[in-house]
Design a protein around this motif. Structure first.
Motif, short mmCIF file in Angstrom:
data_model
loop_
_atom_site.label_atom_id
_atom_site.label_comp_id
_atom_site.label_asym_id
_atom_site.label_seq_id
_atom_site.Cartn_x
_atom_site.Cartn_y
_atom_site.Cartn_z
N SER A 1 46.20 74.25 33.23
CA SER A 1 45.73 73.57 34.42
C SER A 1 44.83 72.38 34.15
CB SER A 1 44.96 74.55 35.31
OG SER A 1 45.88 75.47 35.85
N ARG A 2 44.54 72.11 32.92
CA ARG A 2 43.74 70.91 32.64
C ARG A 2 44.59 69.68 32.82
NH1 ARG A 2 38.73 71.37 29.65
NH2 ARG A 2 38.51 73.42 28.67
N ILE A 3 44.08 68.75 33.63
CA ILE A 3 44.87 67.58 34.01
C ILE A 3 43.99 66.34 33.89
CG2 ILE A 3 46.01 66.48 36.01
CD1 ILE A 3 46.96 69.23 36.86
N PHE A 4 44.61 65.21 33.59
CA PHE A 4 43.84 63.96 33.54
C PHE A 4 43.34 63.60 34.93
CE2 PHE A 4 46.39 63.17 29.68
CZ PHE A 4 45.34 62.96 28.80
N LEU A 5 42.06 63.25 35.00
CA LEU A 5 41.49 62.87 36.28
C LEU A 5 40.99 61.44 36.23
CD1 LEU A 5 39.27 65.54 38.03
CD2 LEU A 5 41.10 64.14 38.96
N ALA A 6 41.63 60.60 37.03
CA ALA A 6 41.24 59.19 37.08
C ALA A 6 40.49 58.90 38.37
CB ALA A 6 42.48 58.31 36.98
N ILE A 7 39.80 57.78 38.38
CA ILE A 7 39.16 57.27 39.59
C ILE A 7 39.71 55.87 39.82
CG2 ILE A 7 36.98 56.39 40.51
CD1 ILE A 7 35.57 58.70 39.13
N ASP A 8 40.14 55.58 41.04
CA ASP A 8 40.53 54.21 41.38
C ASP A 8 39.71 53.76 42.57
OD1 ASP A 8 42.70 53.42 39.53
OD2 ASP A 8 43.71 55.19 40.35
N CYS A 9 39.36 52.49 42.58
CA CYS A 9 38.48 51.97 43.63
C CYS A 9 39.14 50.86 44.41
CB CYS A 9 37.19 51.42 43.01
SG CYS A 9 36.20 52.68 42.20
N ILE A 10 39.13 51.02 45.72
CA ILE A 10 39.56 49.93 46.59
C ILE A 10 38.31 49.24 47.08
CG2 ILE A 10 40.64 49.40 48.79
CD1 ILE A 10 42.35 52.03 48.01
N ILE A 11 38.20 47.96 46.75
CA ILE A 11 36.96 47.23 47.01
C ILE A 11 37.24 46.11 48.00
CG2 ILE A 11 35.07 45.95 45.96
CD1 ILE A 11 35.95 47.29 43.26
N PHE A 12 36.66 46.26 49.18
CA PHE A 12 36.84 45.24 50.21
C PHE A 12 35.67 44.27 50.23
CE2 PHE A 12 39.46 48.63 52.18
CZ PHE A 12 40.58 47.90 52.54
N GLY A 13 35.98 43.02 50.52
CA GLY A 13 34.95 42.00 50.74
C GLY A 13 35.37 41.13 51.91
N PHE A 14 34.44 40.35 52.42
CA PHE A 14 34.74 39.46 53.54
C PHE A 14 34.01 38.15 53.31
CE2 PHE A 14 33.75 38.04 57.98
CZ PHE A 14 35.06 37.75 58.35
N ASP A 15 34.75 37.05 53.37
CA ASP A 15 34.15 35.75 53.03
C ASP A 15 33.79 34.94 54.27
OD1 ASP A 15 36.55 34.96 54.06
OD2 ASP A 15 37.26 33.93 52.27
N GLY A 16 33.80 35.58 55.42
CA GLY A 16 33.49 34.85 56.65
C GLY A 16 34.76 34.51 57.41
N LYS A 17 35.89 34.63 56.73
CA LYS A 17 37.15 34.27 57.35
C LYS A 17 38.21 35.35 57.10
CE LYS A 17 40.47 30.40 57.35
NZ LYS A 17 41.40 30.91 56.32
N ASP A 18 38.37 35.74 55.84
CA ASP A 18 39.41 36.70 55.50
C ASP A 18 38.84 37.94 54.83
OD1 ASP A 18 41.83 35.13 56.17
OD2 ASP A 18 41.10 33.78 54.60
N LEU A 19 39.51 39.04 55.09
CA LEU A 19 39.25 40.26 54.32
C LEU A 19 39.89 40.09 52.95
CD1 LEU A 19 39.87 43.28 56.70
CD2 LEU A 19 37.79 42.80 55.41
N LYS A 20 39.17 40.51 51.93
CA LYS A 20 39.68 40.35 50.57
C LYS A 20 39.58 41.65 49.81
CE LYS A 20 38.87 35.45 49.98
NZ LYS A 20 38.22 34.41 49.14
N LEU A 21 40.41 41.74 48.78
CA LEU A 21 40.40 42.90 47.88
C LEU A 21 40.04 42.41 46.49
CD1 LEU A 21 43.63 44.95 48.60
CD2 LEU A 21 41.27 45.67 48.95
N LEU A 22 39.27 43.19 45.79
CA LEU A 22 38.96 42.86 44.40
C LEU A 22 39.98 43.59 43.51
CD1 LEU A 22 37.15 41.36 42.48
CD2 LEU A 22 35.46 43.17 42.66
N LEU A 23 40.88 42.81 42.92
CA LEU A 23 41.97 43.38 42.13
C LEU A 23 41.89 42.87 40.69
CD1 LEU A 23 44.88 42.81 44.68
CD2 LEU A 23 43.65 44.95 44.20
#
Lengths: 234, 234
Positions: free
Chosen positions: A8-30
């Motif tokens: 049952s031991r399995i690899f555990l990853a973390i992924d992050c969805i990071i939102f930002g806003f520049d005053g006009k558009d929503l952005k993602l940090l990729l």
DNA sequence: GCAAAAGTGTTCACATTACACCCATGT
DNA sequence: ACATGGGTGTAATGTGAACACTTTTGC
């Protein structure tokens, strides 16, 4: 002694969805991966959970590593664990949803990770199941921003009502009525007028508000509705 | 070949919070452990994720094993992963939130697992971090039942409006106005009058309704508000 | 007939909507 | 002065909350 099945031991990853806003558009940090696997392709920022760290500590570590920021707003979004989601080895990923004040991040660390802010609507296709993760995050952002005042996490400490309105318009992809939006927000009693005006404007300078942290914390569990009723049909 | 750090393999468990409603009280399906670790204490039903199965398959397996039911309503609730949460070995637990129709479960399987339906408000203290999991599940139930018609998952296919009202009163712990509740529900257009009456009643027999599955599916993402506004202040 | 529960109607207060109008600022 | 965007006002409409009243059923 207890028998924990070794299988049952399995690899555990973390992924992050990071939102930002520049005053006009929503952005993602990729990040454009300059490492294996899937070198050269776009993906979310992630890493493996270290055996000694709590989940939230791991997420904070990854977020800090990329943005240079501490005290980022983040929360668990979901776990992605289809057996074939990572073609290398079976890996279960815990996905975190983060909102950052885009002006405050460390652009040097972002550059060194080969990361970029990408306008949400123009994002490239991502590796593995990261596209699904982003879709889920957008849904969560809409859901949550309608009911909780998390929108503030994307703006600077002092902001104007028109800035906040542009943010909500970006989140829901629809225009909102200036006058009604303003009244709705002010009627919550959550905004404190700082007395300052936005000096960037070329026309009438809008008043700068800040969040009433005390009320914000008190009322966090009340279910507001910043979303216009017109969206409730779908 | 890719270098996945061997140290990142971690035990992955699944725990299930299973809600039921008997017409009066909200109940939890808990097990009194007759196995190690923590034999003799109460806990949630759980198990290890098998390497060959998707997360949802694992959750469905555990739910079916205990209740004998397939097609149970469930969803991911959260991941609990504090390094010291399991005193034996580090184990990360993916917690699922399940709602079942209490009359349809297989009470033989429940008995053979040494499980019982416990009234939510009288629940015993549970092992590890299972108490926190339950608190989070209650919060989620309140949150979700206010905005989505998930309450129906706890009732039989045909139900009366007063039954549904008792369910909502149990979820939020407050009395609701009979007349307003009824109108609010009927105005959604989600209920279909089956033409039958509830024969159990000793007084006036209430009409039996069923959910309009088509509309239910269509409107699932609209944000209703079954919760009375009076609760919105806290 | 009566008690208990189900079902329908009405009124009042307030929030939302869709508007019109005025104010401040830089050119 | 005028274009641009910020701020306030208001009437019509809709919804929620708090009520009273009628109907059905078993005893």
């Amino acid at each position: 002694m207890i028998n924990y099945p070794q299988s049952s031991r399995i690899f555990l990853a973390i992924d992050c969805i990071i939102f930002g806003f520049d005053g006009k558009d929503l952005k993602l940090l990729l990040i454009k991966r300059n490492f294996e696997p899937e070198r050269g392709k776009w993906s979310l920022m992630g890493g493996f959970l270290e055996p000694s760290e709590d989940l939230e500590v791991g997420a904070a570590r990854i977020l800090h590593d990329l943005t240079g920021l501490k005290n980022v707003y983040f929360e668990q979004l979901a776990v992605f664990g289809k057996t074939d989601r990572d073609p290398g080895e079976r890996t279960v990923s815990i996905v975190f949803f983060a909102l950052i004040k885009i002006d405050e991040h460390d652009s040097e660390s972002v550059r060194s990770h080969n990361a970029s802010w990408i306008v949400l609507d123009n994002r490239p296709s991502l590796i593995f199941d990261h596209n699904e993760m982003v879709l889920k995050a957008i849904e969560h952002l809409r859901y949550k921003a309608a009911l909780h005042p998390i929108g503030f996490e994307l703006l600077q400490e002092r902001f104007t009502i028109p800035q906040l309105q542009k943010l909500y318009e970006a989140i829901y992809g629809i225009p909102l009525d200036r006058r009604n939006f303003s009244r709705k927000l002010l009627s919550t009693g959550l905004l404190i007028d700082t007395g300052f005006k936005n000096s960037n404007s070329t026309t009438k300078k809008a008043a700068l508000y800040k969040l009433d942290i005390e009320k914000y914390t008190e009322q966090f569990h009340s279910f507001w509705n910043f979303m216009p009723d017109s969206m409730k049909q779908n």
